[in-house]
Design a protein around this motif. Structure first.
Motif, PDB file in Angstrom:
ATOM      1  N   CYS A  53      -4.521  60.588 -10.536  1.00 18.61           N
ATOM      2  CA  CYS A  53      -4.184  61.644  -9.745  1.00 18.61           C
ATOM      3  C   CYS A  53      -4.089  61.656  -8.156  1.00 18.61           C
ATOM      4  CB  CYS A  53      -5.116  62.907 -10.176  1.00 18.61           C
ATOM      5  SG  CYS A  53      -4.880  63.437 -11.956  1.00 18.61           S
ATOM      6  N   ILE A  54      -5.185  60.795  -7.886  1.00 19.21           N
ATOM      7  CA  ILE A  54      -5.603  60.474  -6.472  1.00 19.21           C
ATOM      8  C   ILE A  54      -4.363  59.648  -6.030  1.00 19.21           C
ATOM      9  CG2 ILE A  54      -6.778  59.140  -4.831  1.00 19.21           C
ATOM     10  CD1 ILE A  54      -9.420  60.114  -6.343  1.00 19.21           C
ATOM     11  N   GLY A  55      -3.867  58.638  -6.874  1.00 18.70           N
ATOM     12  CA  GLY A  55      -2.742  57.735  -6.351  1.00 18.70           C
ATOM     13  C   GLY A  55      -1.526  58.596  -6.208  1.00 18.70           C
ATOM     14  N   ILE A  56      -1.127  59.552  -7.164  1.00 21.17           N
ATOM     15  CA  ILE A  56      -0.073  60.515  -6.928  1.00 21.17           C
ATOM     16  C   ILE A  56      -0.167  61.139  -5.881  1.00 21.17           C
ATOM     17  CG2 ILE A  56       1.160  62.368  -8.109  1.00 21.17           C
ATOM     18  CD1 ILE A  56       0.478  61.391 -10.745  1.00 21.17           C
ATOM     19  N   LEU A  57      -1.329  61.988  -5.426  1.00 21.11           N
ATOM     20  CA  LEU A  57      -1.602  62.481  -4.269  1.00 21.11           C
ATOM     21  C   LEU A  57      -1.313  61.585  -3.156  1.00 21.11           C
ATOM     22  CD1 LEU A  57      -4.395  64.941  -5.172  1.00 21.11           C
ATOM     23  CD2 LEU A  57      -2.157  65.751  -4.777  1.00 21.11           C
ATOM     24  N   ALA A  58      -1.939  60.575  -3.170  1.00 20.88           N
ATOM     25  CA  ALA A  58      -1.567  59.673  -2.148  1.00 20.88           C
ATOM     26  C   ALA A  58      -0.269  59.356  -1.677  1.00 20.88           C
ATOM     27  CB  ALA A  58      -2.527  58.271  -2.209  1.00 20.88           C
ATOM     28  N   ALA A  59       0.541  59.231  -2.762  1.00 17.31           N
ATOM     29  CA  ALA A  59       2.055  58.816  -2.557  1.00 17.31           C
ATOM     30  C   ALA A  59       2.652  60.019  -1.909  1.00 17.31           C
ATOM     31  CB  ALA A  59       2.565  58.696  -3.863  1.00 17.31           C
ATOM     32  N   LEU A  60       2.270  61.304  -2.051  1.00 16.14           N
ATOM     33  CA  LEU A  60       2.726  62.638  -1.467  1.00 16.14           C
ATOM     34  C   LEU A  60       2.418  62.778   0.032  1.00 16.14           C
ATOM     35  CD1 LEU A  60       3.658  65.458  -1.835  1.00 16.14           C
ATOM     36  CD2 LEU A  60       1.621  66.158  -2.402  1.00 16.14           C
ATOM     37  N   VAL A  61       0.952  62.421   0.007  1.00 12.95           N
ATOM     38  CA  VAL A  61       0.637  62.254   1.641  1.00 12.95           C
ATOM     39  C   VAL A  61       1.411  61.360   2.512  1.00 12.95           C
ATOM     40  CG1 VAL A  61      -1.312  62.070   3.106  1.00 12.95           C
ATOM     41  CG2 VAL A  61      -1.546  63.225   1.073  1.00 12.95           C
ATOM     42  N   ALA A  62       1.659  60.034   1.656  1.00 13.72           N
ATOM     43  CA  ALA A  62       2.148  59.108   2.529  1.00 13.72           C
ATOM     44  C   ALA A  62       3.680  59.605   2.837  1.00 13.72           C
ATOM     45  CB  ALA A  62       2.347  57.760   1.537  1.00 13.72           C
ATOM     46  N   GLY A  63       4.339  60.214   2.029  1.00 14.93           N
ATOM     47  CA  GLY A  63       5.662  60.771   2.213  1.00 14.93           C
ATOM     48  C   GLY A  63       5.956  61.837   3.397  1.00 14.93           C
ATOM     49  N   LEU A  64       4.811  62.169   4.002  1.00 18.09           N
ATOM     50  CA  LEU A  64       4.841  63.412   4.956  1.00 18.09           C
ATOM     51  C   LEU A  64       5.627  63.104   6.222  1.00 18.09           C
ATOM     52  CD1 LEU A  64       1.357  64.856   4.655  1.00 18.09           C
ATOM     53  CD2 LEU A  64       3.381  65.613   3.720  1.00 18.09           C
ATOM     54  N   VAL A  74      -6.138  67.518 -10.242  1.00 20.97           N
ATOM     55  CA  VAL A  74      -7.587  66.819 -10.038  1.00 20.97           C
ATOM     56  C   VAL A  74      -8.718  67.839 -10.391  1.00 20.97           C
ATOM     57  CG1 VAL A  74      -8.832  66.419  -7.695  1.00 20.97           C
ATOM     58  CG2 VAL A  74      -6.397  65.470  -8.040  1.00 20.97           C
ATOM     59  N   PHE A  75      -8.400  69.277  -9.976  1.00 21.93           N
ATOM     60  CA  PHE A  75      -9.631  69.839 -10.292  1.00 21.93           C
ATOM     61  C   PHE A  75     -10.059  69.890 -11.981  1.00 21.93           C
ATOM     62  CE2 PHE A  75     -10.906  74.387 -11.570  1.00 21.93           C
ATOM     63  CZ  PHE A  75     -12.068  74.390 -10.604  1.00 21.93           C
ATOM     64  N   GLY A  76      -9.218  69.898 -12.787  1.00 22.00           N
ATOM     65  CA  GLY A  76      -9.281  70.161 -14.106  1.00 22.00           C
ATOM     66  C   GLY A  76     -10.011  68.703 -14.612  1.00 22.00           C
ATOM     67  N   THR A  77      -9.412  67.625 -13.804  1.00 20.20           N
ATOM     68  CA  THR A  77     -10.160  66.374 -14.363  1.00 20.20           C
ATOM     69  C   THR A  77     -11.306  66.135 -14.047  1.00 20.20           C
ATOM     70  OG1 THR A  77      -7.995  65.210 -14.146  1.00 20.20           O
ATOM     71  CG2 THR A  77      -9.708  63.814 -14.069  1.00 20.20           C
ATOM     72  N   VAL A  78     -11.700  66.726 -12.786  1.00 18.67           N
ATOM     73  CA  VAL A  78     -13.314  66.749 -12.079  1.00 18.67           C
ATOM     74  C   VAL A  78     -14.043  67.536 -13.126  1.00 18.67           C
ATOM     75  CG1 VAL A  78     -14.738  67.568 -10.415  1.00 18.67           C
ATOM     76  CG2 VAL A  78     -12.472  66.295  -9.946  1.00 18.67           C
ATOM     77  N   ILE A  79     -13.666  68.683 -13.725  1.00 16.56           N
ATOM     78  CA  ILE A  79     -14.457  69.434 -14.712  1.00 16.56           C
ATOM     79  C   ILE A  79     -14.403  68.640 -16.052  1.00 16.56           C
ATOM     80  CG2 ILE A  79     -14.200  71.608 -16.256  1.00 16.56           C
ATOM     81  CD1 ILE A  79     -12.898  72.930 -13.791  1.00 16.56           C
ATOM     82  N   SER A 123      -4.915  72.666 -18.101  1.00 17.29           N
ATOM     83  CA  SER A 123      -5.313  72.417 -19.459  1.00 17.29           C
ATOM     84  C   SER A 123      -5.192  71.058 -19.887  1.00 17.29           C
ATOM     85  CB  SER A 123      -4.547  73.339 -20.442  1.00 17.29           C
ATOM     86  OG  SER A 123      -4.891  74.882 -20.188  1.00 17.29           O
ATOM     87  N   PHE A 124      -3.948  70.544 -19.503  1.00 15.35           N
ATOM     88  CA  PHE A 124      -3.672  68.952 -19.619  1.00 15.35           C
ATOM     89  C   PHE A 124      -4.795  68.040 -19.349  1.00 15.35           C
ATOM     90  CE2 PHE A 124      -1.911  65.279 -18.037  1.00 15.35           C
ATOM     91  CZ  PHE A 124      -1.534  64.362 -19.116  1.00 15.35           C
ATOM     92  N   SER A 125      -5.130  68.630 -18.040  1.00 16.57           N
ATOM     93  CA  SER A 125      -6.401  67.746 -17.194  1.00 16.57           C
ATOM     94  C   SER A 125      -7.598  67.654 -17.899  1.00 16.57           C
ATOM     95  CB  SER A 125      -6.264  67.967 -15.596  1.00 16.57           C
ATOM     96  OG  SER A 125      -6.711  69.282 -15.510  1.00 16.57           O
ATOM     97  N   LEU A 126      -7.908  68.827 -18.660  1.00 16.77           N
ATOM     98  CA  LEU A 126      -9.205  69.058 -19.254  1.00 16.77           C
ATOM     99  C   LEU A 126      -9.217  68.068 -20.297  1.00 16.77           C
ATOM    100  CD1 LEU A 126      -9.551  72.979 -19.029  1.00 16.77           C
ATOM    101  CD2 LEU A 126     -10.928  71.161 -18.048  1.00 16.77           C
ATOM    102  N   GLY A 127      -8.214  67.751 -21.091  1.00 15.86           N
ATOM    103  CA  GLY A 127      -8.648  66.802 -22.127  1.00 15.86           C
ATOM    104  C   GLY A 127      -7.380  66.113 -22.423  1.00 15.86           C
ATOM    105  N   ALA A 128      -6.106  66.572 -22.763  1.00 18.50           N
ATOM    106  CA  ALA A 128      -4.939  65.709 -23.013  1.00 18.50           C
ATOM    107  C   ALA A 128      -4.691  64.650 -22.082  1.00 18.50           C
ATOM    108  CB  ALA A 128      -3.945  66.480 -23.277  1.00 18.50           C
ATOM    109  N   GLY A 129      -4.871  64.867 -20.858  1.00 16.07           N
ATOM    110  CA  GLY A 129      -4.572  63.724 -19.903  1.00 16.07           C
ATOM    111  C   GLY A 129      -5.628  62.630 -20.025  1.00 16.07           C
ATOM    112  N   ALA A 177     -17.941  60.146 -18.807  1.00  4.83           N
ATOM    113  CA  ALA A 177     -17.708  60.595 -17.480  1.00  4.83           C
ATOM    114  C   ALA A 177     -16.841  59.522 -16.678  1.00  4.83           C
ATOM    115  CB  ALA A 177     -18.902  60.476 -16.899  1.00  4.83           C
ATOM    116  N   LEU A 178     -17.291  58.174 -16.723  1.00  2.88           N
ATOM    117  CA  LEU A 178     -16.507  57.175 -16.309  1.00  2.88           C
ATOM    118  C   LEU A 178     -15.215  57.050 -16.664  1.00  2.88           C
ATOM    119  CD1 LEU A 178     -19.080  54.472 -15.641  1.00  2.88           C
ATOM    120  CD2 LEU A 178     -18.611  56.160 -13.977  1.00  2.88           C
ATOM    121  N   GLY A 179     -14.814  57.022 -17.895  1.00  9.15           N
ATOM    122  CA  GLY A 179     -13.569  56.826 -18.493  1.00  9.15           C
ATOM    123  C   GLY A 179     -12.619  58.075 -18.160  1.00  9.15           C
ATOM    124  N   SER A 180     -13.210  59.387 -18.077  1.00 10.14           N
ATOM    125  CA  SER A 180     -12.415  60.377 -17.498  1.00 10.14           C
ATOM    126  C   SER A 180     -12.055  60.309 -15.990  1.00 10.14           C
ATOM    127  CB  SER A 180     -13.014  61.688 -17.934  1.00 10.14           C
ATOM    128  OG  SER A 180     -14.311  61.729 -17.115  1.00 10.14           O
TER     129      SER A 180
END
Length: 550
Positions: free
Chosen positions: A243-254, A392-397, A452-458, A233-236
């Motif tokens: 993903c949060i870092g990428i979203l933070a960059a998106l928000v920072a660009g608003l 983010v949603f897939g990674t949480v799952i 699908s990527f965020s469920l495992g391959a990521g 759980a901690l590793g995932s």
């Protein structure tokens, strides 16, 4: 049935005896460490008698401990060999059931995840800022130079990932984090104040080296400090923070649309988590595994006591000793990774990251804006937010399933879902009968692919690799595998659009679908399950012969 009962009873009695002996040994060791050697010199013969008595008692306890360890090691080796002989390493269960408890790990886990946030932020910050910084630096008419602003970070990250493994072995995990903050801070400052293209490139190079080192040591540190029962759980969650870092960059660009110079502030914001990472690691415990491997036993005990409940210290220290973490073997060199002993497991690490990248994740993200525009979604921010939210949603799952379903099953499910999504994307672009619905199908296919990527391959490769690599090669093998990640990422970013121009997006997506199918077949045959096993048990399962050299 009666024989099984006797055997179970015998094992239980042996386990109780082992813990009692280890407890006594720990008490004697602790008392012995408090003796003042200067006092002994002054007391002459009296202290000599005490010392000889202590040595005698210590020798007896050491022999008893060695006897216990040899029996336990024989038991573990026997179970490992049987599991390998049957071809089913997943059946090797841990000896001791463990209760779920995060102990005091979470604050230090949070500090390490600042590195993951920086990883995602530096990857994403240039996307929104590129047009504005290009105009400001006078390179808006030069697409090649703009490409270097983007890709320099990726090339430098490949160098950083290799460097991070060697640094982590030499200086330790926490000190490497602190040293890594230097290029991260300087890189962020240079990109913020850059008066020209050359300064921007130097800043991106330093930031790339920084996130390359981060990409290697964040999953390594997390895997080595996390309790076995929640390590997945901690590793995932590491992937979640990227993903949060990428979203933070998106928000920072608003604010960019109203303030074209805001791009400098976007790059400058990365200084804050870099400083927090350096300061936080000053107060974080070193990896007990690294300390034990360096022969710093008392420091390893202190670190373990900081990370876990006091009652688990003896168990963890015994586990480190039993797994050969204190081996007299020297730390592995780069060429040792390709020896017969480690070649197979190292190839698994490299292959997982190659499959991850050549399955098309970055191509899908790069092309997602055009895909959404074809479906009538004109806002780039909305398109990026939808992709980011799916990730983010897939990674949480995935984090909730990692320690229940296991790493291998999530990988297979993930790549199968990515392959199906790629086929849907390919068909939406190539089948004329689907032309009226092509935009909608492309959006659905993109979202399902990212999910699908965020469920495992990521998240799984970065978690799995520190688990399957032996302690003496762990840092360098993780760095090598992540080097493959950055190199393949760079190649995809450099050539994807050229391939699309020549062969069409449908053909490119079909190739990605084929890669996903190959990944499923490879994982089914070559990857072992690590769910519920300590790092020591995994090492013994994959390399039981390594005990003889410990």
């Amino acid at each position: 049935m009666q024989a099984s009962t006797h055997l179970l009873k015998g094992n239980l009695e042996f386990e109780i005896s082992k813990r009692r002996d280890l407890h006594c040994f720990g008490e004697v060791k602790e008392r012995k460490s408090t003796l003042n050697p200067n006092l002994c010199i002054r007391r002459g013969s009296i202290c000599s008698d005490l010392r000889s008595g202590a040595v005698s008692m210590g020798a007896e306890l050491a022999r008893a401990r060695d006897s216990i360890e040899s029996v336990v090691q024989s038991s573990i080796k026997s179970r490992s060999v049987k599991a390998q002989a049957s071809g089913d390493l997943e059946d090797l269960a841990p000896i001791n059931p463990r209760k779920k408890s995060a102990g005091s790990v979470l604050p230090f886990f949070g500090v390490a995840c600042l590195g993951a946030i920086l990883f995602g932020y530096h990857l994403g910050v240039v996307n929104g800022a590129l047009d504005y910084l290009s105009k400001d630096l006078g390179i808006s008419q030069n697409a090649v130079v703009q490409g270097w602003v983007v890709s320099t970070l990726l090339a430098a990250a490949a160098v950083g990932s290799f460097t991070g493994g060697a640094m982590a072995d030499k200086f330790g995990r926490t000190r490497t984090f602190q040293l890594d903050a230097i290029p991260l801070i300087i890189g962020a400052v240079l990109t913020t104040i850059a008066p020209n293209f050359q300064t921007m490139i130097i800043g991106r190079l330093l930031a790339g080296i920084g996130i390359g080192i981060t990409s290697a040591i964040v999953p390594l540190y997390i895997s080595e400090i996390s309790p076995t029962e929640i390590r997945g759980a901690l590793g995932s969650v590491n992937q979640l923070f990227i993903c949060i870092g990428i979203l933070a960059a998106l928000v920072a660009g608003l604010p960019l649309s109203g303030n074209p110079i805001w791009w400098r502030a976007m790059f400058g914001l990365a200084v804050v988590p870099s400083i927090l990472l350096a300061v936080g690691m000053t107060y974080s415990p070193e990896s007990p595994r690294w300390l034990f491997q360096q022969g710093k036993i008392s420091e390893a005990e202190k670190s373990t006591r900081t990370l876990y409940e006091k009652e688990r210290v003896t168990e963890v220290m015994y586990e480190l000793s039993n797994a050969g973490q204190g081996s007299t073997e020297p730390e592995a060199g780069w060429f040792d990774l390709f020896s017969c002993r480690y070649r197979k497991v190292v190839s698994v690490g490299a292959a997982l990251f190659l499959f991850q990248q050549f399955a098309g994740i970055n191509a899908v993200v790069y092309y997602s804006t055009a895909v959404f525009r074809s479906a009538g979604i004109a806002s780039d921010v909305a398109a990026s937010a939808l992709v980011g939210a799916s990730n983010v949603f897939g990674t949480v799952i995935a984090s909730s399933l990692m320690d229940r379903q296991g790493r291998k099953s999530l990988l297979i499910t993930s790549f199968a879902g990515m392959g199906a999504s790629m086929l849907l994307l390919s068909l939406s672009f190539t089948w004329k009968v689907l032309t009226p619905y092509s935009g909608t199908l492309a959006v659905v296919g993109t979202v399902l692919y990212v999910l699908s990527f965020s469920l495992g391959a990521g998240p799984v490769p970065a978690l799995l690799l520190p688990e399957i690599f032996a302690s003496r090669i762990r840092a360098k093998a993780v760095a090598l595998s992540l080097g493959m990640h950055w190199i393949s990422n760079f190649v995809i970013g450099l050539y994807f659009l050229s391939v699309v121009d020549k062969f069409g997006i449908g053909a490119a997506y079909t190739v990605f679908a084929a890669v996903c199918l190959l990944a499923v077949l490879y994982i089914a045959g070559a990857v072992v399950e690590t769910k519920g096993r300590s790092l020591g048990e995994i090492e013994l399962a994959l390399n039981p012969s390594g005990l003889s050299s410990s």
